[in-house]
Write a protein that holds these residues in place. Sequence first.
Motif, PDB file in Angstrom:
ATOM      1  N   GLY A  45     -39.186  29.810  26.868  1.00  0.00           N
ATOM      2  CA  GLY A  45     -40.138  30.590  27.687  1.00  0.00           C
ATOM      3  C   GLY A  45     -41.459  29.657  27.958  1.00  0.00           C
ATOM      4  N   VAL A  46     -41.817  28.544  27.390  1.00  0.00           N
ATOM      5  CA  VAL A  46     -42.971  27.699  27.639  1.00  0.00           C
ATOM      6  C   VAL A  46     -42.602  26.524  28.296  1.00  0.00           C
ATOM      7  CG1 VAL A  46     -44.799  26.919  26.392  1.00  0.00           C
ATOM      8  CG2 VAL A  46     -44.212  28.877  25.784  1.00  0.00           C
ATOM      9  N   ARG A  52     -48.182  27.774  23.935  1.00  0.00           N
ATOM     10  CA  ARG A  52     -48.485  29.466  23.936  1.00  0.00           C
ATOM     11  C   ARG A  52     -49.410  29.788  23.125  1.00  0.00           C
ATOM     12  NH1 ARG A  52     -45.260  33.069  25.688  1.00  0.00           N
ATOM     13  NH2 ARG A  52     -43.504  31.966  25.208  1.00  0.00           N
ATOM     14  N   ALA A  63     -48.623  31.447  28.222  1.00  0.00           N
ATOM     15  CA  ALA A  63     -48.768  30.022  28.177  1.00  0.00           C
ATOM     16  C   ALA A  63     -49.735  29.503  29.035  1.00  0.00           C
ATOM     17  CB  ALA A  63     -47.327  29.486  28.698  1.00  0.00           C
ATOM     18  N   SER A 186     -46.460  34.611  34.407  1.00  0.00           N
ATOM     19  CA  SER A 186     -44.823  34.820  34.097  1.00  0.00           C
ATOM     20  C   SER A 186     -44.619  34.819  32.714  1.00  0.00           C
ATOM     21  CB  SER A 186     -43.966  33.857  34.862  1.00  0.00           C
ATOM     22  OG  SER A 186     -44.194  32.505  33.986  1.00  0.00           O
ATOM     23  N   THR A 187     -45.672  34.190  31.732  1.00  0.00           N
ATOM     24  CA  THR A 187     -45.400  34.282  30.322  1.00  0.00           C
ATOM     25  C   THR A 187     -46.457  35.279  29.777  1.00  0.00           C
ATOM     26  OG1 THR A 187     -47.000  32.483  30.164  1.00  0.00           O
ATOM     27  CG2 THR A 187     -44.905  31.854  30.254  1.00  0.00           C
TER      28      THR A 187
END
Length: 190
Positions: A45-46, A52, A63, A186-187
């Motif tokens: 996800g990063v 992060r 992130a 989004s993170t």
Amino acid sequence: GSTPSPTPRATTAAPVPTSAPATPTTPARTTPARTTPPAPNGPAGVPAGFTRYTDPQLGYTLAVPAGWRPERSATQVDFEDPNTGRFLRLASTTTPQDDPLQNWINYEAEFRDGKVGYRNLGIRPVNYGANKGWTSADWEFRLGNTHVLNRNIRVSDTRAHAIYWSAPESLWNSAESRRIFEVATSTFTP
């Protein structure tokens, strides 16, 4: 909530989604120590070039660009681009208003008074986090040559966050600037 700062070096805080009255503050800033560098291919996800960040006090994660060091001031954390004046701010409150849109409309009415070079570019509801039960609103404005998008995110009856993205107008529409905000939002996990 408090007054938004037009640049990362300003000494006032960004608007925080809250039912408390807006007052300027000049708290001391400290550097939290929990930014995890990405693995060579980046953790799940990063994206590459980002890292992060987990807030040690409030537990949220997101992130941010690698190399942007966190600086804490009370319940907000700034991440500043060391080269361009862009910055990302995360502010939190335990006293959110019921409606993030109305919160920004009310706050903007107070904020605009006496601001030379201020231009409201719109306050609108957004579907950010709606599938998680969140309600959100964006407030976009210019203050001099600085462009800001401030997202008010009510995640529960006892918690709201503002993701405040600021960039010089000359960099606002760059692909890199858009990507930084998109990756951060989004993170983001409260």
